[in-house]
Design a protein around this motif. Sequence first.
Motif, PDB file in Angstrom:
ATOM      1  N   PRO A 161      18.084  13.831  17.383  1.00 33.90           N
ATOM      2  CA  PRO A 161      18.318  14.386  16.050  1.00 33.90           C
ATOM      3  C   PRO A 161      18.538  15.895  16.094  1.00 33.90           C
ATOM      4  N   ALA A 162      18.798  16.458  14.924  1.00 32.79           N
ATOM      5  CA  ALA A 162      19.060  17.900  14.835  1.00 32.79           C
ATOM      6  C   ALA A 162      17.793  18.730  14.952  1.00 32.79           C
ATOM      7  N   GLY A 163      16.663  18.167  14.550  1.00 35.85           N
ATOM      8  CA  GLY A 163      15.426  18.942  14.556  1.00 35.85           C
ATOM      9  C   GLY A 163      15.038  19.425  15.938  1.00 35.85           C
ATOM     10  N   ALA A 164      14.633  20.678  16.023  1.00 38.03           N
ATOM     11  CA  ALA A 164      14.315  21.275  17.324  1.00 38.03           C
ATOM     12  C   ALA A 164      13.040  20.719  17.930  1.00 38.03           C
ATOM     13  N   ASN A 165      12.213  20.051  17.115  1.00 37.18           N
ATOM     14  CA  ASN A 165      10.954  19.497  17.624  1.00 37.18           C
ATOM     15  C   ASN A 165      11.081  18.043  18.042  1.00 37.18           C
ATOM     16  N   GLY A 166      12.321  17.533  18.140  1.00 38.53           N
ATOM     17  CA  GLY A 166      12.533  16.152  18.542  1.00 38.53           C
ATOM     18  C   GLY A 166      12.523  15.180  17.389  1.00 38.53           C
ATOM     19  N   LEU A 167      12.174  15.638  16.201  1.00 38.41           N
ATOM     20  CA  LEU A 167      12.197  14.817  15.002  1.00 38.41           C
ATOM     21  C   LEU A 167      13.456  15.120  14.204  1.00 38.41           C
ATOM     22  N   SER A 168      13.822  14.218  13.323  1.00 37.85           N
ATOM     23  CA  SER A 168      14.928  14.523  12.424  1.00 37.85           C
ATOM     24  C   SER A 168      14.558  15.734  11.585  1.00 37.85           C
ATOM     25  N   GLY A 224      41.702  28.704   8.021  1.00 40.27           N
ATOM     26  CA  GLY A 224      40.516  28.411   7.227  1.00 40.27           C
ATOM     27  C   GLY A 224      39.432  27.704   7.999  1.00 40.27           C
ATOM     28  N   THR A 225      39.767  27.196   9.179  1.00 35.53           N
ATOM     29  CA  THR A 225      38.746  26.548  10.005  1.00 35.53           C
ATOM     30  C   THR A 225      37.816  27.614  10.576  1.00 35.53           C
ATOM     31  N   GLU A 226      36.551  27.423  10.404  1.00 37.65           N
ATOM     32  CA  GLU A 226      35.549  28.342  10.960  1.00 37.65           C
ATOM     33  C   GLU A 226      34.658  27.568  11.914  1.00 37.65           C
ATOM     34  N   VAL A 227      34.463  28.085  13.118  1.00 39.48           N
ATOM     35  CA  VAL A 227      33.691  27.404  14.151  1.00 39.48           C
ATOM     36  C   VAL A 227      32.388  28.155  14.373  1.00 39.48           C
ATOM     37  N   ILE A 228      31.269  27.452  14.211  1.00 46.12           N
ATOM     38  CA  ILE A 228      29.941  28.065  14.325  1.00 46.12           C
ATOM     39  C   ILE A 228      29.146  27.325  15.394  1.00 46.12           C
ATOM     40  N   TRP A 229      28.624  28.073  16.326  1.00 45.20           N
ATOM     41  CA  TRP A 229      27.814  27.488  17.398  1.00 45.20           C
ATOM     42  C   TRP A 229      26.357  27.761  17.125  1.00 45.20           C
ATOM     43  N   LEU A 230      25.575  26.720  16.893  1.00 47.87           N
ATOM     44  CA  LEU A 230      24.135  26.847  16.701  1.00 47.87           C
ATOM     45  C   LEU A 230      23.454  26.608  18.039  1.00 47.87           C
ATOM     46  N   LEU A 231      22.860  27.635  18.566  1.00 51.16           N
ATOM     47  CA  LEU A 231      22.280  27.609  19.908  1.00 51.16           C
ATOM     48  C   LEU A 231      20.777  27.798  19.801  1.00 51.16           C
ATOM     49  N   ARG A 232      20.025  26.817  20.306  1.00 48.79           N
ATOM     50  CA  ARG A 232      18.572  26.937  20.229  1.00 48.79           C
ATOM     51  C   ARG A 232      18.032  28.044  21.132  1.00 48.79           C
ATOM     52  N   GLY A 233      18.682  28.250  22.266  1.00 52.52           N
ATOM     53  CA  GLY A 233      18.251  29.285  23.190  1.00 52.52           C
ATOM     54  C   GLY A 233      18.767  30.662  22.805  1.00 52.52           C
ATOM     55  N   ASP A 234      18.451  31.650  23.641  1.00 52.36           N
ATOM     56  CA  ASP A 234      18.858  33.027  23.335  1.00 52.36           C
ATOM     57  C   ASP A 234      19.891  33.580  24.308  1.00 52.36           C
ATOM     58  N   ASN A 235      20.402  32.719  25.217  1.00 53.14           N
ATOM     59  CA  ASN A 235      21.360  33.196  26.216  1.00 53.14           C
ATOM     60  C   ASN A 235      22.586  32.290  26.247  1.00 53.14           C
ATOM     61  N   PRO A 236      23.634  32.622  25.496  1.00 56.39           N
ATOM     62  CA  PRO A 236      24.830  31.772  25.466  1.00 56.39           C
ATOM     63  C   PRO A 236      25.454  31.565  26.842  1.00 56.39           C
ATOM     64  N   ALA A 237      25.313  32.523  27.740  1.00 55.64           N
ATOM     65  CA  ALA A 237      25.963  32.439  29.047  1.00 55.64           C
ATOM     66  C   ALA A 237      25.477  31.244  29.858  1.00 55.64           C
ATOM     67  N   LYS A 238      24.281  30.727  29.586  1.00 55.86           N
ATOM     68  CA  LYS A 238      23.775  29.570  30.329  1.00 55.86           C
ATOM     69  C   LYS A 238      24.662  28.343  30.136  1.00 55.86           C
ATOM     70  N   ALA A 239      25.352  28.287  29.000  1.00 51.24           N
ATOM     71  CA  ALA A 239      26.202  27.132  28.715  1.00 51.24           C
ATOM     72  C   ALA A 239      27.570  27.240  29.376  1.00 51.24           C
ATOM     73  N   PHE A 240      27.880  28.399  29.959  1.00 52.43           N
ATOM     74  CA  PHE A 240      29.210  28.583  30.537  1.00 52.43           C
ATOM     75  C   PHE A 240      29.365  27.898  31.891  1.00 52.43           C
ATOM     76  N   GLY A 241      28.234  27.473  32.488  1.00 55.05           N
ATOM     77  CA  GLY A 241      28.299  26.711  33.733  1.00 55.05           C
ATOM     78  C   GLY A 241      28.527  27.579  34.952  1.00 55.05           C
ATOM     79  N   GLY A 242      28.918  26.901  36.045  1.00 55.97           N
ATOM     80  CA  GLY A 242      29.054  27.572  37.329  1.00 55.97           C
ATOM     81  C   GLY A 242      30.416  28.168  37.607  1.00 55.97           C
ATOM     82  N   GLY A 243      31.371  27.961  36.694  1.00 58.07           N
ATOM     83  CA  GLY A 243      32.697  28.544  36.891  1.00 58.07           C
ATOM     84  C   GLY A 243      33.322  28.115  38.205  1.00 58.07           C
TER      85      GLY A 243
END
Length: 462
Positions: A161-168, A224-243
């Motif tokens: 689910p969306a909830g950060a605690n594992g619950l909805s 008009g399309t707007e893209v928003i990334w909701l990231l639970r962590g504080d370091n977006p670079a971790k999602a960029f992978g190993g390149g």
Amino acid sequence: MGDAKTVAVIGAGPVGLAAAAHVLERGMTPIVLEAGADIGHAVRQWRHVQLFSPWEYNVDGAAQRLLAATGWNSPAPDQYPTGSELLEFYLEPLANRTELKPYIHTSSRVTDISRVGFDKLKSKGREAAPFEIRYQNGQGPKTVRADAVIDASGTWHAPNPAGANGLSAIGERENQSRIAYGMPDVWGADRQRYAGKRVAVLGAGHSAIGTLTELARLKAHSPGTEVIWLLRGDNPAKAFGGGANDKLAARGELGSAFGALVAAGEIRVEKDFRVTHLSADKDGLRIGGGSACCGRNVIADELIVATGFRSDLSFVRELRIQLDAAIECPVALAPLIDPNEHSCGTVRPHGARELAQDEPGFYFAGMKSYGRAPTFLMLTGYEQVRSIAAQIAGDHDAANRVQLVLPETGVCSRAPAAGASEGSCCGGTAPAGVDACCGDDAAAKQNGNPAVAAASIDRCWE
């Protein structure tokens, strides 16, 4: 279980069909029960997605041997299939043109598994009793018996689910019409739903960044399309992978391309954002949450939740199952795949021994064997079921002779060892001529510390 003759396989996805192929090759009889109306039902939900592993990692050995007898032309091993191509050129021919066909039963949803004459409490003689598998096929409950069971039903239909605690999140169920899970086809079939809208994507794995990348592509064509990334962590670079360090080039390229989109401002990043509430008002879908220190809101028209998956364990409640308390995977597998611990992105070879349960003859395989852990590759599942089929057939040497070489991600979740380069993982490469998997392993062995050496081996293979 060496004399087992009939093996029930739950799920007719890539790993389930591979399991059936290995069972058949061993001279046993598979019974494949697929909940969907067609084989590969889950794959059909992400058929628009291109895999980041090429064909050479997506075709099982026993399945290939069955297909070869039909005159099958194997795809080029270095090409990257989409889910649709995986179905068309591999799974559908395997299910419909080989010896497997009469053993596959679609629209057959498993609801319960037990032992004939034994509830969960009763022990004496339990291991000799056949399994009783109950399923629904639209004509009322049906029952089939088997000597062993391989549960390869996957996790696709049980998203987190969306909830950060594992619950909805509070309000998540009430706002389902504005929420999608997994990887909707934002560029193709679902384009009308997302074009020109404010779309928030929650998650930081490959599903999330793949969807965000496609939304950025849609944004370039639909004003008009707007893209928003909701990231639970504080370091977006971790999602960029190993390149460039990722041995799966397409996976590395996806992360690099996504990083460039974020750097260019094409994707609005809301980091340190933990969803707690969802509500709809005149402004749109109000996504409430934020960091531990302070709450905040993000307004969107649509929310895509790509926070991973979990297993449906409801139909194994009468079996004696032991799972890791955190990951919900077989206990012996947990140290190899725990995302809190593993470092280098690949997984040490494992098979029937690590996947065995207290219920003899029952095994989880494929994505379901990983519980809540991410980064599963089909090749891992193929080797799992090869080993399991050998174990059920009584060929213990083959079951224990597990060999699996997976491409590394190029990502290290731990800080480099002292003196190691920034890109080093587990202390970097082992010195030439040293029988060790990495620098940390070599140093531990040199210092005579077997415990540290064993731990470093686990990290390297992970």
